[in-house]
Design a protein around this motif. Structure first.
Motif, PDB file in Angstrom:
ATOM      1  N   TRP A 155       0.847  -1.185   0.000  1.00  0.00           N
ATOM      2  CA  TRP A 155       0.000   0.000   0.000  1.00  0.00           C
ATOM      3  C   TRP A 155       0.882   1.233   0.000  1.00  0.00           C
ATOM      4  O   TRP A 155       1.912   1.277   0.671  1.00  0.00           O
ATOM      5  CB  TRP A 155      -0.894   0.021   1.238  1.00  0.00           C
ATOM      6  N   ARG A 156       0.471   2.232  -0.748  1.00  0.00           N
ATOM      7  CA  ARG A 156       1.205   3.493  -0.806  1.00  0.00           C
ATOM      8  C   ARG A 156       0.198   4.645  -0.855  1.00  0.00           C
ATOM      9  O   ARG A 156      -0.938   4.473  -1.297  1.00  0.00           O
ATOM     10  CB  ARG A 156       2.095   3.588  -2.052  1.00  0.00           C
ATOM     11  N   SER A 157       0.640   5.818  -0.436  1.00  0.00           N
ATOM     12  CA  SER A 157      -0.139   7.049  -0.579  1.00  0.00           C
ATOM     13  C   SER A 157       0.665   8.009  -1.438  1.00  0.00           C
ATOM     14  O   SER A 157       1.885   8.120  -1.263  1.00  0.00           O
ATOM     15  CB  SER A 157      -0.417   7.675   0.782  1.00  0.00           C
ATOM     16  N   LEU A 158      -0.006   8.655  -2.360  1.00  0.00           N
ATOM     17  CA  LEU A 158       0.639   9.652  -3.217  1.00  0.00           C
ATOM     18  C   LEU A 158      -0.043  10.985  -3.017  1.00  0.00           C
ATOM     19  O   LEU A 158      -1.264  11.079  -3.074  1.00  0.00           O
ATOM     20  CB  LEU A 158       0.493   9.262  -4.698  1.00  0.00           C
ATOM     21  N   GLY A 159       0.759  12.007  -2.829  1.00  0.00           N
ATOM     22  CA  GLY A 159       0.226  13.352  -2.730  1.00  0.00           C
ATOM     23  C   GLY A 159      -0.211  13.858  -4.092  1.00  0.00           C
ATOM     24  O   GLY A 159       0.069  13.248  -5.128  1.00  0.00           O
ATOM     25  N   ALA A 160      -0.879  14.969  -4.107  1.00  0.00           N
ATOM     26  CA  ALA A 160      -1.325  15.588  -5.359  1.00  0.00           C
ATOM     27  C   ALA A 160      -0.125  15.854  -6.264  1.00  0.00           C
ATOM     28  O   ALA A 160       0.892  16.385  -5.825  1.00  0.00           O
ATOM     29  CB  ALA A 160      -2.039  16.892  -5.062  1.00  0.00           C
ATOM     30  N   GLY A 161      -0.224  15.425  -7.510  1.00  0.00           N
ATOM     31  CA  GLY A 161       0.824  15.666  -8.496  1.00  0.00           C
ATOM     32  C   GLY A 161       2.084  14.837  -8.305  1.00  0.00           C
ATOM     33  O   GLY A 161       3.064  15.058  -8.998  1.00  0.00           O
ATOM     34  N   GLN A 162       2.071  13.863  -7.407  1.00  0.00           N
ATOM     35  CA  GLN A 162       3.261  13.059  -7.163  1.00  0.00           C
ATOM     36  C   GLN A 162       3.331  11.839  -8.063  1.00  0.00           C
ATOM     37  O   GLN A 162       2.328  11.351  -8.571  1.00  0.00           O
ATOM     38  CB  GLN A 162       3.319  12.584  -5.712  1.00  0.00           C
TER      39      GLN A 162
END
Length: 87
Positions: A26-33
């Motif tokens: 699982w991963r989280s990506l910020g806006a525009g990443q």
């Protein structure tokens, strides 16, 4: 995996192995990443046959890139493919 949106997105990466149980990260990506995940991060054996399914909480762009090196040249060859929407 790239998040073109203006809000963070949660991503589930599922490695579907030919000879074993699926592996999940699982991963989280910020806006525009953009995020690069190496197959080695899943603990796959060298040469193991595998496919990946990527699920996300909002639209993302996915590509598969593969690179090869020789003793004489780093990244002497490579290829990539854009992911396909399954649903």
């Amino acid at each position: 995996v790239a998040n073109p949106g203006r809000s963070p997105v949660d991503v589930t990466l599922r490695a579907l192995r030919e000879g074993g149980a699926p592996l999940v990260a699982w991963r989280s990506l910020g806006a525009g990443q953009r995020l690069t995940v190496s197959a080695a991060e899943f603990g796959l054996a060298d040469g193991e046959r595998v496919g990946f399914v990527v699920e996300s909480s909002a639209p993302v762009a996915v590509e598969r890139s593969m690179y090869w090196s020789t003793p004489q040249r780093f990244w002497s060859a490579g290829t990539n493919e854009t992911g396909t929407l399954l649903r």
